[in-house]
Motif scaffolding. Structure first.
Motif, mmCIF file in Angstrom:
data_model
loop_
_atom_site.group_PDB
_atom_site.id
_atom_site.type_symbol
_atom_site.label_atom_id
_atom_site.label_comp_id
_atom_site.label_asym_id
_atom_site.label_seq_id
_atom_site.Cartn_x
_atom_site.Cartn_y
_atom_site.Cartn_z
ATOM 1 N N ALA A 20 0.835 -1.213 0.000
ATOM 2 C CA ALA A 20 0.000 0.000 0.000
ATOM 3 C C ALA A 20 0.865 1.256 0.000
ATOM 4 C CB ALA A 20 -0.936 -0.006 1.210
ATOM 5 N N ARG A 21 1.924 1.264 0.816
ATOM 6 C CA ARG A 21 2.820 2.433 0.840
ATOM 7 C C ARG A 21 3.526 2.614 -0.503
ATOM 8 N NH1 ARG A 21 3.557 0.371 6.101
ATOM 9 N NH2 ARG A 21 5.422 -0.775 5.442
ATOM 10 N N ALA A 22 3.937 1.518 -1.122
ATOM 11 C CA ALA A 22 4.595 1.610 -2.431
ATOM 12 C C ALA A 22 3.617 2.130 -3.489
ATOM 13 C CB ALA A 22 5.161 0.249 -2.836
ATOM 14 N N ILE A 23 2.385 1.649 -3.463
ATOM 15 C CA ILE A 23 1.375 2.151 -4.389
ATOM 16 C C ILE A 23 1.171 3.643 -4.154
ATOM 17 C CG2 ILE A 23 -1.109 2.086 -4.951
ATOM 18 C CD1 ILE A 23 -0.929 -0.994 -4.418
ATOM 19 N N GLY A 24 1.081 4.033 -2.895
ATOM 20 C CA GLY A 24 0.938 5.451 -2.556
ATOM 21 C C GLY A 24 2.097 6.279 -3.084
ATOM 22 N N ASP A 25 3.319 5.742 -3.009
ATOM 23 C CA ASP A 25 4.484 6.453 -3.563
ATOM 24 C C ASP A 25 4.313 6.696 -5.057
ATOM 25 O OD1 ASP A 25 5.716 6.445 -1.069
ATOM 26 O OD2 ASP A 25 7.080 4.783 -1.564
ATOM 27 N N GLY A 26 3.828 5.673 -5.777
ATOM 28 C CA GLY A 26 3.628 5.824 -7.221
ATOM 29 C C GLY A 26 2.538 6.821 -7.550
ATOM 30 N N ILE A 27 1.420 6.720 -6.844
ATOM 31 C CA ILE A 27 0.322 7.669 -7.067
ATOM 32 C C ILE A 27 0.771 9.076 -6.722
ATOM 33 C CG2 ILE A 27 -1.978 8.374 -6.262
ATOM 34 C CD1 ILE A 27 -2.559 5.368 -5.802
ATOM 35 N N GLY A 28 1.598 9.191 -5.683
ATOM 36 C CA GLY A 28 2.067 10.494 -5.208
ATOM 37 C C GLY A 28 2.850 11.280 -6.242
ATOM 38 N N HIS A 30 1.673 11.969 -8.975
ATOM 39 C CA HIS A 30 0.641 12.634 -9.771
ATOM 40 C C HIS A 30 -0.372 13.431 -8.958
ATOM 41 C CE1 HIS A 30 2.097 10.314 -13.162
ATOM 42 N NE2 HIS A 30 2.212 9.320 -12.302
ATOM 43 N N MET A 31 -0.488 13.116 -7.676
ATOM 44 C CA MET A 31 -1.500 13.789 -6.855
ATOM 45 C C MET A 31 -1.167 13.598 -5.382
ATOM 46 S SD MET A 31 -4.655 11.097 -7.505
ATOM 47 C CE MET A 31 -4.295 10.959 -9.249
ATOM 48 N N ALA A 32 -1.791 14.396 -4.549
ATOM 49 C CA ALA A 32 -1.639 14.232 -3.101
ATOM 50 C C ALA A 32 -2.265 12.897 -2.710
ATOM 51 C CB ALA A 32 -2.319 15.381 -2.373
ATOM 52 N N VAL A 33 -1.626 12.175 -1.794
ATOM 53 C CA VAL A 33 -2.123 10.846 -1.429
ATOM 54 C C VAL A 33 -1.967 10.615 0.066
ATOM 55 C CG1 VAL A 33 0.075 9.701 -1.955
ATOM 56 C CG2 VAL A 33 -2.037 8.384 -2.029
ATOM 57 N N ARG A 34 -2.967 9.944 0.647
ATOM 58 C CA ARG A 34 -2.914 9.476 2.036
ATOM 59 C C ARG A 34 -3.009 7.960 2.003
ATOM 60 N NH1 ARG A 34 -7.954 11.112 4.413
ATOM 61 N NH2 ARG A 34 -8.700 11.218 2.294
ATOM 62 N N VAL A 35 -2.196 7.290 2.818
ATOM 63 C CA VAL A 35 -2.214 5.831 2.918
ATOM 64 C C VAL A 35 -2.548 5.496 4.367
ATOM 65 C CG1 VAL A 35 -0.859 3.718 2.636
ATOM 66 C CG2 VAL A 35 -0.457 5.665 1.095
ATOM 67 N N VAL A 36 -3.693 4.823 4.578
ATOM 68 C CA VAL A 36 -4.153 4.562 5.939
ATOM 69 C C VAL A 36 -4.683 3.133 6.083
ATOM 70 C CG1 VAL A 36 -4.726 6.985 6.398
ATOM 71 C CG2 VAL A 36 -6.469 5.467 5.504
#
Length: 176
Positions: A20-28, A30-36
């Motif tokens: 999930a954190r790695a996916i968040g890094d990739g999405i990040g 392109h956009m602001a992201v929160r991983v919870v």
């Protein structure tokens, strides 16, 4: 407009959290992201997020249930505690704005690629049945055994998937 994403995950042994954190890094990229985690109060607050990504471990060929979560806690020698999973989280989602996009992922033990069932695919079906719109098919990431560790390069693959997902959502949102 600043686009936002929310990544909500369930984890049993920490592998899904790492993905999930790695996916968040990739999405990040392109956009602001929160991983919870799914049991964090922030998980229920999609608010202005254009993208919501939800993932969990594959238990018994699908999303976890209280019984399978309890079995995972026993494997870790943890006292049993009732905690929600992504099945519960998806079941509690209210009606949604039609322009919000969803994506799903899971972690699975390597070697069961050809067996039926996937938490990502089950979550995707549940989202669509509830009237939510998915943007890409669910994705699986692999662990060496039930408890892990992640196979080599799976975090890199998750980061790349998150990057592609972020680009896809940008493209969808930029169309008139």
């Amino acid at each position: 407009m600043v686009m936002r994403a929310l990544v909500v995950y369930e984890t049993s042994f920490g592998n899904t959290a790492a993905i999930a954190r790695a996916i968040g890094d990739g999405i990040g990229r392109h956009m602001a992201v929160r991983v919870v985690p799914v049991d964090d109060p922030e998980a229920g607050q999609a608010g202005d997020d254009e993208l919501v990504v939800v993932g969990g471990p594959t238990h018994a060929f699908g999303m976890s249930r209280p019984r399978t979560r309890a079995a995972a806690q026993e494997r870790r020698d943890e006292p049993p505690r009732d905690r929600p999973g992504i099945r519960d989280w998806i079941g509690g989602l209210p009606s949604d704005r039609p322009d919000r996009l969803y994506a799903t992922f899971d972690t699975r033990a390597h070697g069961v690629r050809h067996l039926p069932g996937s938490a990502a695919h089950a979550a995707e079906r549940a989202l669509v049945r509830a009237g939510h719109r998915t943007v890409v098919p669910g994705e699986s990431f692999y662990v060496a055994d039930v408890e892990g560790p992640l196979l080599p390069h799976e975090e890199t693959r998750a980061r790349e998937w998150g990057d592609r997902l972020g680009r896809r959502v940008e493209h969808v949102w930029s169309r008139p």
